[in-house]
Write a protein that holds these residues in place. Structure first.
Motif, PDB file in Angstrom:
ATOM      1  N   ASP A  80       0.888  -1.048  -0.020  1.00  0.00           N
ATOM      2  CA  ASP A  80      -0.044  -0.058   0.144  1.00  0.00           C
ATOM      3  C   ASP A  80       0.768   1.238   0.099  1.00  0.00           C
ATOM      4  OD1 ASP A  80       0.885   0.130   2.605  1.00  0.00           O
ATOM      5  OD2 ASP A  80      -1.030  -0.114   3.719  1.00  0.00           O
ATOM      6  N   ASN A  81       2.278   1.020  -0.185  1.00  0.00           N
ATOM      7  CA  ASN A  81       3.219   2.282  -0.063  1.00  0.00           C
ATOM      8  C   ASN A  81       2.946   3.201   1.227  1.00  0.00           C
ATOM      9  OD1 ASN A  81       5.301   3.337  -1.677  1.00  0.00           O
ATOM     10  ND2 ASN A  81       4.005   5.062  -2.194  1.00  0.00           N
ATOM     11  N   THR A 116      -4.908   5.211   7.888  1.00  0.00           N
ATOM     12  CA  THR A 116      -5.328   4.762   6.646  1.00  0.00           C
ATOM     13  C   THR A 116      -6.280   6.107   6.087  1.00  0.00           C
ATOM     14  OG1 THR A 116      -5.371   2.621   7.054  1.00  0.00           O
ATOM     15  CG2 THR A 116      -6.398   3.148   5.026  1.00  0.00           C
ATOM     16  N   ALA A 121      -7.397   8.055   0.320  1.00  0.00           N
ATOM     17  CA  ALA A 121      -6.616   7.438  -0.995  1.00  0.00           C
ATOM     18  C   ALA A 121      -6.092   6.247  -0.799  1.00  0.00           C
ATOM     19  CB  ALA A 121      -5.596   8.653  -1.201  1.00  0.00           C
ATOM     20  N   ASP A 122      -5.534   5.961   0.311  1.00  0.00           N
ATOM     21  CA  ASP A 122      -4.935   4.590   0.561  1.00  0.00           C
ATOM     22  C   ASP A 122      -6.175   3.562   0.505  1.00  0.00           C
ATOM     23  OD1 ASP A 122      -2.715   5.707   1.613  1.00  0.00           O
ATOM     24  OD2 ASP A 122      -3.155   5.959   3.477  1.00  0.00           O
ATOM     25  N   TYR A 123      -7.387   3.687   1.096  1.00  0.00           N
ATOM     26  CA  TYR A 123      -8.378   2.699   0.976  1.00  0.00           C
ATOM     27  C   TYR A 123      -8.799   2.599  -0.470  1.00  0.00           C
ATOM     28  CZ  TYR A 123     -12.220   0.329   3.227  1.00  0.00           C
ATOM     29  OH  TYR A 123     -13.050  -0.821   3.631  1.00  0.00           O
ATOM     30  N   LYS A 151      -7.091   2.468  -3.135  1.00  0.00           N
ATOM     31  CA  LYS A 151      -6.392   1.403  -3.866  1.00  0.00           C
ATOM     32  C   LYS A 151      -6.739   0.038  -3.164  1.00  0.00           C
ATOM     33  CE  LYS A 151      -2.302   4.207  -3.218  1.00  0.00           C
ATOM     34  NZ  LYS A 151      -0.684   4.203  -2.317  1.00  0.00           N
ATOM     35  N   ASN A 199     -10.317  -0.558  -5.281  1.00  0.00           N
ATOM     36  CA  ASN A 199     -10.007  -0.892  -6.637  1.00  0.00           C
ATOM     37  C   ASN A 199      -9.348  -2.097  -6.937  1.00  0.00           C
ATOM     38  OD1 ASN A 199     -11.147   1.551  -7.361  1.00  0.00           O
ATOM     39  ND2 ASN A 199      -8.919   2.593  -7.105  1.00  0.00           N
ATOM     40  N   ALA A 200      -8.642  -2.730  -5.985  1.00  0.00           N
ATOM     41  CA  ALA A 200      -7.873  -3.905  -6.240  1.00  0.00           C
ATOM     42  C   ALA A 200      -8.653  -5.186  -5.777  1.00  0.00           C
ATOM     43  CB  ALA A 200      -6.437  -4.021  -5.270  1.00  0.00           C
ATOM     44  N   GLU A 243     -16.052   6.455  -5.469  1.00  0.00           N
ATOM     45  CA  GLU A 243     -14.937   7.530  -5.375  1.00  0.00           C
ATOM     46  C   GLU A 243     -15.171   8.317  -4.112  1.00  0.00           C
ATOM     47  OE1 GLU A 243     -13.879   9.194  -8.865  1.00  0.00           O
ATOM     48  OE2 GLU A 243     -13.912   7.159 -10.146  1.00  0.00           O
ATOM     49  N   TYR A 285      -8.841  -4.803   4.700  1.00  0.00           N
ATOM     50  CA  TYR A 285      -7.663  -3.869   4.273  1.00  0.00           C
ATOM     51  C   TYR A 285      -6.370  -4.352   4.664  1.00  0.00           C
ATOM     52  CZ  TYR A 285      -4.482   0.293   3.131  1.00  0.00           C
ATOM     53  OH  TYR A 285      -3.621   0.783   2.857  1.00  0.00           O
ATOM     54  N   SER A 319      -3.166  -5.824   2.376  1.00  0.00           N
ATOM     55  CA  SER A 319      -1.904  -5.404   2.476  1.00  0.00           C
ATOM     56  C   SER A 319      -0.974  -6.058   3.121  1.00  0.00           C
ATOM     57  CB  SER A 319      -1.880  -3.813   3.096  1.00  0.00           C
ATOM     58  OG  SER A 319      -2.271  -4.098   4.549  1.00  0.00           O
TER      59      SER A 319
END
Length: 307
Positions: A104-105, A137, A140-142, A144, A147-148, A161, A182, A186
């Motif tokens: 998750d960077n 978190t 923007a993190d969530y 990802k 979407n994945a 969104e 989540y 991750s």
């Protein structure tokens, strides 16, 4: 009401705009020349104002009407959300234990193994080494993760969104099950209540991440009267001994510790709660299916994390 710990030209300019004053009118309120106001705003955060000017701005903000105070708070929040997270990058350069998680960077920092003083009585407890997210978190993190995996987005997102102005705010309206999903995606985990507390207080049992002084201005609790979340990197003065931010206020954070069947611990207080609920050793619990506009999470990971 929004408070300011250190007035620079940047905050002074935002206050002038929130009051909808021109330079001349604002200068008269502060008791300086219009040219000085222009200089302050041109130099922005590079100029720290004199104590007498700081006091004048404190008074002007306190006496402003509520719409102006809300505009000022919103301007501060928007600026912080749009800005580059320079502190995180400084932490990466300064501390070789800090790293970006490969999935998750998110920036994580290491909490070394050893004893720490836990709870209101400072009871010694041992924990193994772990990594913890420096920031909660965010939306923007969530995104990802959503979407994945196709996981259900939070209810306040529109069309699946997140609202653009909430990009760097903590994600909310997530259940314990959502947060755990989540963490699983991750390859992390939710922190135990003990891990969360050690990351917040350090080893010596300080009351708050920043020390023992009950300073409400170092976090987003009900006393700030913002009525909403703030960007996760806003309250730098509230950082913990390990470099972990936003542990008090803003949102309650889910932990993996089960208080009783189906109920899990929450830590840290929120913008909806009074400051006296923010001390990291305090306990709160909720049903795993609970979700609210003031509840989020951050994750931990084992050491090492492969690149």
């Amino acid at each position: 009401m929004q408070t300011v710990i250190r007035w620079t030209g940047h905050e002074a300019g935002l206050l002038r705009q929130a009051l909808r004053n021109n330079c001349k009118d604002f200068a008269a309120l502060v008791g300086v020349s219009p040219r000085q106001i222009t200089t302050w705003e041109a130099r922005g955060p590079s100029i720290e104002l004199r104590p007498d000017n700081q006091r004048s701005l404190d008074t002007i903000l306190a006496r402003a009407d509520q719409p102006a105070q809300r505009r000022f708070a919103a301007a501060l929040t928007e600026r912080a959300a749009a800005g580059h997270d320079a502190r995180a990058e400084q932490l990466l350069r300064r501390d070789p234990r800090a790293l970006r998680h490969p999935i998750d960077n998110k920036l994580m920092v290491q909490v070394d193994e050893g004893i720490f003083l836990a709870g209101p009585q400072g009871t010694p407890q041992w924990l193994d080494t772990f990594l913890i997210d420096c920031y909660p978190t965010t939306n923007a993190d969530y995104a990802k993760f959503v979407n994945a995996t196709g996981h259900r987005p939070p209810q306040h997102w529109q069309g699946g969104e997140f609202p653009p102005n909430l990009r760097d705010h903590p994600v909310v309206w997530v259940t314990w099950h959502d947060a755990t999903a989540y963490a699983t995606w991750s390859q992390k985990a939710l922190p135990s209540a003990q891990q969360w507390e050690k990351a917040a207080r350090g080893t010596k049992g300080r009351v708050y991440p920043w020390g023992d002084e009950p300073t409400a201005a170092k976090c987003n609790t009900a006393e700030a009267e913002l009525g909403t979340t703030t960007p996760v990197d806003r309250y730098h003065s509230g950082v913990s001994p390990y470099g972990v931010v936003d542990l008090c206020g803003n949102t309650w954070e889910w932990c993996s510790t089960e208080a009783e069947p189906g109920r899990f611990e929450l830590k840290g207080s929120a913008y909806t709660s009074p400051f006296d609920r923010a001390a990291p050793f305090l306990r709160n619990t909720a049903n795993a299916a609970m979700k609210d506009n003031d509840t989020g999470f951050r994750c931990v990971a084992a050491v090492p994390v492969a690149p």
